[in-house]
Write a protein that holds these residues in place. Sequence first.
Motif, mmCIF file in Angstrom:
data_model
loop_
_atom_site.group_PDB
_atom_site.id
_atom_site.type_symbol
_atom_site.label_atom_id
_atom_site.label_comp_id
_atom_site.label_asym_id
_atom_site.label_seq_id
_atom_site.Cartn_x
_atom_site.Cartn_y
_atom_site.Cartn_z
ATOM 1 N N CYS A 10 -3.230 26.683 -13.078
ATOM 2 C CA CYS A 10 -3.060 25.344 -12.517
ATOM 3 C C CYS A 10 -4.433 24.759 -12.188
ATOM 4 O O CYS A 10 -5.237 25.394 -11.509
ATOM 5 N N SER A 12 -4.959 22.299 -10.334
ATOM 6 C CA SER A 12 -4.937 21.778 -8.977
ATOM 7 C C SER A 12 -5.145 22.870 -7.939
ATOM 8 O O SER A 12 -6.008 22.768 -7.087
ATOM 9 N N GLU A 20 2.634 23.850 -16.216
ATOM 10 C CA GLU A 20 3.128 22.886 -17.189
ATOM 11 C C GLU A 20 2.132 21.745 -17.272
ATOM 12 O O GLU A 20 1.249 21.621 -16.418
ATOM 13 N N VAL A 21 2.267 20.913 -18.273
ATOM 14 C CA VAL A 21 1.359 19.786 -18.454
ATOM 15 C C VAL A 21 2.028 18.522 -17.927
ATOM 16 O O VAL A 21 3.163 18.218 -18.285
ATOM 17 N N HIS A 22 1.306 17.794 -17.090
ATOM 18 C CA HIS A 22 1.753 16.488 -16.609
ATOM 19 C C HIS A 22 0.938 15.445 -17.362
ATOM 20 O O HIS A 22 -0.255 15.616 -17.573
ATOM 21 N N HIS A 23 1.594 14.356 -17.784
ATOM 22 C CA HIS A 23 0.930 13.352 -18.600
ATOM 23 C C HIS A 23 1.381 11.963 -18.184
ATOM 24 O O HIS A 23 2.543 11.763 -17.839
ATOM 25 N N VAL A 24 0.459 11.027 -18.214
ATOM 26 C CA VAL A 24 0.791 9.624 -17.988
ATOM 27 C C VAL A 24 0.306 8.821 -19.189
ATOM 28 O O VAL A 24 -0.635 9.219 -19.885
ATOM 29 N N TRP A 40 -0.800 16.102 -7.858
ATOM 30 C CA TRP A 40 -1.449 16.058 -9.164
ATOM 31 C C TRP A 40 -1.812 14.667 -9.654
ATOM 32 O O TRP A 40 -2.827 14.513 -10.328
ATOM 33 N N PRO A 41 -1.083 13.585 -9.334
ATOM 34 C CA PRO A 41 -1.542 12.266 -9.796
ATOM 35 C C PRO A 41 -2.902 11.875 -9.208
ATOM 36 O O PRO A 41 -3.719 11.261 -9.893
ATOM 37 N N MET A 44 -5.549 13.744 -11.152
ATOM 38 C CA MET A 44 -5.725 13.127 -12.469
ATOM 39 C C MET A 44 -6.570 11.863 -12.356
ATOM 40 O O MET A 44 -7.469 11.637 -13.172
ATOM 41 N N LYS A 50 -5.697 11.702 -18.388
ATOM 42 C CA LYS A 50 -4.306 11.294 -18.541
ATOM 43 C C LYS A 50 -3.382 12.495 -18.611
ATOM 44 O O LYS A 50 -2.168 12.342 -18.629
ATOM 45 N N ALA A 51 -3.925 13.703 -18.664
ATOM 46 C CA ALA A 51 -3.110 14.908 -18.704
ATOM 47 C C ALA A 51 -3.739 15.971 -17.798
ATOM 48 O O ALA A 51 -4.961 16.037 -17.670
#
Length: 54
Positions: A10, A12, A20-24, A40-41, A44, A50-51
């Motif tokens: 992680c 963070s 896992e991967v977080h993406h915007v 996490w946002p 980022m 963005k990921a």
Amino acid sequence: MVTRLLAGRCESCGRIDGVEVHHVTKLADLGKPAPDRLPWPDLMAARHRKALVA
């Protein structure tokens, strides 16, 4: 991105299980308020990514 995911850690908190991967779609989406705000946002946005593997 692949290297960061395969590291299995992680970005963070450093934990090594269940990542896992977080993406915007847009970095601008990170500034929108949410009732259940996760950490996490903010990470980022600070890293201008963005990921994030978290």
